[in-house]
Design a protein around this motif. Structure first.
Motif, PDB file in Angstrom:
ATOM      1  N   UNK A  80      23.148 -65.617  59.209  1.00  0.00           N
ATOM      2  CA  UNK A  80      22.308 -64.569  58.631  1.00  0.00           C
ATOM      3  C   UNK A  80      23.006 -63.223  58.625  1.00  0.00           C
ATOM      4  N   UNK A  81      23.726 -62.918  59.695  1.00  0.00           N
ATOM      5  CA  UNK A  81      24.456 -61.658  59.778  1.00  0.00           C
ATOM      6  C   UNK A  81      25.564 -61.623  58.730  1.00  0.00           C
ATOM      7  N   UNK A  82      26.248 -62.738  58.548  1.00  0.00           N
ATOM      8  CA  UNK A  82      27.309 -62.793  57.529  1.00  0.00           C
ATOM      9  C   UNK A  82      26.722 -62.568  56.137  1.00  0.00           C
ATOM     10  N   UNK A  83      25.607 -63.227  55.842  1.00  0.00           N
ATOM     11  CA  UNK A  83      24.952 -63.017  54.546  1.00  0.00           C
ATOM     12  C   UNK A  83      24.526 -61.560  54.389  1.00  0.00           C
ATOM     13  N   UNK A  84      23.940 -61.004  55.442  1.00  0.00           N
ATOM     14  CA  UNK A  84      23.461 -59.627  55.385  1.00  0.00           C
ATOM     15  C   UNK A  84      24.612 -58.653  55.155  1.00  0.00           C
ATOM     16  N   UNK A  85      25.767 -58.927  55.761  1.00  0.00           N
ATOM     17  CA  UNK A  85      26.925 -58.035  55.565  1.00  0.00           C
ATOM     18  C   UNK A  85      27.404 -58.081  54.117  1.00  0.00           C
ATOM     19  N   UNK A  86      27.402 -59.263  53.515  1.00  0.00           N
ATOM     20  CA  UNK A  86      27.786 -59.368  52.102  1.00  0.00           C
ATOM     21  C   UNK A  86      26.766 -58.623  51.245  1.00  0.00           C
ATOM     22  N   UNK A  87      25.508 -58.806  51.543  1.00  0.00           N
ATOM     23  CA  UNK A  87      24.436 -58.158  50.791  1.00  0.00           C
ATOM     24  C   UNK A  87      24.540 -56.640  50.909  1.00  0.00           C
ATOM     25  N   UNK A  88      24.950 -56.156  52.086  1.00  0.00           N
ATOM     26  CA  UNK A  88      24.984 -54.718  52.357  1.00  0.00           C
ATOM     27  C   UNK A  88      26.267 -54.054  51.870  1.00  0.00           C
ATOM     28  N   UNK A  89      27.112 -54.767  51.166  1.00  0.00           N
ATOM     29  CA  UNK A  89      28.391 -54.207  50.731  1.00  0.00           C
ATOM     30  C   UNK A  89      28.216 -52.937  49.908  1.00  0.00           C
ATOM     31  N   UNK A  95      25.191 -51.292  55.898  1.00  0.00           N
ATOM     32  CA  UNK A  95      26.463 -51.850  56.336  1.00  0.00           C
ATOM     33  C   UNK A  95      26.841 -51.297  57.709  1.00  0.00           C
ATOM     34  N   UNK A  96      26.632 -49.995  57.926  1.00  0.00           N
ATOM     35  CA  UNK A  96      26.934 -49.382  59.225  1.00  0.00           C
ATOM     36  C   UNK A  96      26.027 -49.943  60.313  1.00  0.00           C
ATOM     37  N   UNK A  97      24.787 -50.130  59.968  1.00  0.00           N
ATOM     38  CA  UNK A  97      23.846 -50.688  60.963  1.00  0.00           C
ATOM     39  C   UNK A  97      24.244 -52.118  61.346  1.00  0.00           C
ATOM     40  N   UNK A  98      24.620 -52.909  60.361  1.00  0.00           N
ATOM     41  CA  UNK A  98      25.025 -54.287  60.619  1.00  0.00           C
ATOM     42  C   UNK A  98      26.345 -54.344  61.387  1.00  0.00           C
ATOM     43  N   UNK A  99      27.217 -53.377  61.167  1.00  0.00           N
ATOM     44  CA  UNK A  99      28.516 -53.356  61.851  1.00  0.00           C
ATOM     45  C   UNK A  99      28.339 -53.213  63.361  1.00  0.00           C
ATOM     46  N   UNK A 100      27.247 -52.589  63.776  1.00  0.00           N
ATOM     47  CA  UNK A 100      26.993 -52.391  65.211  1.00  0.00           C
ATOM     48  C   UNK A 100      26.407 -53.623  65.885  1.00  0.00           C
ATOM     49  N   UNK A 101      26.044 -54.620  65.132  1.00  0.00           N
ATOM     50  CA  UNK A 101      25.412 -55.815  65.705  1.00  0.00           C
ATOM     51  C   UNK A 101      26.481 -56.813  66.125  1.00  0.00           C
ATOM     52  N   UNK A 102      26.500 -57.123  67.410  1.00  0.00           N
ATOM     53  CA  UNK A 102      27.407 -58.140  67.949  1.00  0.00           C
ATOM     54  C   UNK A 102      26.530 -59.194  68.605  1.00  0.00           C
ATOM     55  N   UNK A 103      26.528 -60.374  68.043  1.00  0.00           N
ATOM     56  CA  UNK A 103      25.637 -61.431  68.524  1.00  0.00           C
ATOM     57  C   UNK A 103      26.157 -62.136  69.769  1.00  0.00           C
ATOM     58  N   UNK A 104      27.350 -61.793  70.212  1.00  0.00           N
ATOM     59  CA  UNK A 104      27.864 -62.394  71.438  1.00  0.00           C
ATOM     60  C   UNK A 104      28.595 -63.695  71.217  1.00  0.00           C
TER      61      UNK A 104
END
Length: 147
Positions: A80-89, A95-104
């Motif tokens: 989901x995060x990968x899809x969201x990053x593509x969507x947020x291009x 994109x900045x908000x998603x960049x801060x997300x580290x799922x571990x």
């Protein structure tokens, strides 16, 4: 003397004492101690040990289910995060908000910056990556020895 069962929660010494109370001392009663009392307590210990074994098996099974569910959640969230990053291009804020997300999960590989020659410099060399820094992997360092 009893054959000892390693899974029996009652020690062989206690079983030997119970055998004495069920044999030669079967008709003797001491204050608070007789064959019936000892037999009842031995049975109670075995029942509790059996129940504990069953509960541990349930806990182990639930732990395995939890581990599998967490893994499924992590994999789905990573997707989901990968899809969201593509969507947020096209959306720098998202994109900045998603960049801060580290799922571990596994850390993302660090991207190497491209060296780009200026278009007006007349340099026709292709784009190239800067050399990697650090030590070479051990497998690459060791040359195969031939006979």
């Amino acid at each position: 003397m009893h054959d000892s069962d390693p899974a029996d929660p009652v020690s062989p010494a206690l079983l030997d004492l119970l055998a004495v109370f069920e044999g030669p001392l079967a008709d003797v009663q001491f204050p608070g101690v007789d064959q019936g009392t000892l037999r009842g307590l031995v049975d109670q210990v075995r029942d509790h040990a059996h129940e504990l074994e069953q509960l541990r098996a349930q806990v182990d099974a639930l732990h395995n289910q939890l581990t599998e569910a967490r893994l499924r959640l992590l994999r789905t969230a990573e997707q989901g995060l990968a899809y969201a990053r593509v969507y947020a291009a096209d959306d720098p804020e998202l994109e900045a908000r998603l960049a801060d997300i580290n799922l571990g999960g596994k850390p993302e590989p660090r991207r190497r910056k491209l060296e780009v020659a200026a278009a007006d410099s007349g340099n026709s060399e292709p784009l190239r990556l800067p050399p990697r820094r650090g030590r070479k992997p051990r497998a690459a360092e060791e040359a195969p020895t031939g006979s």
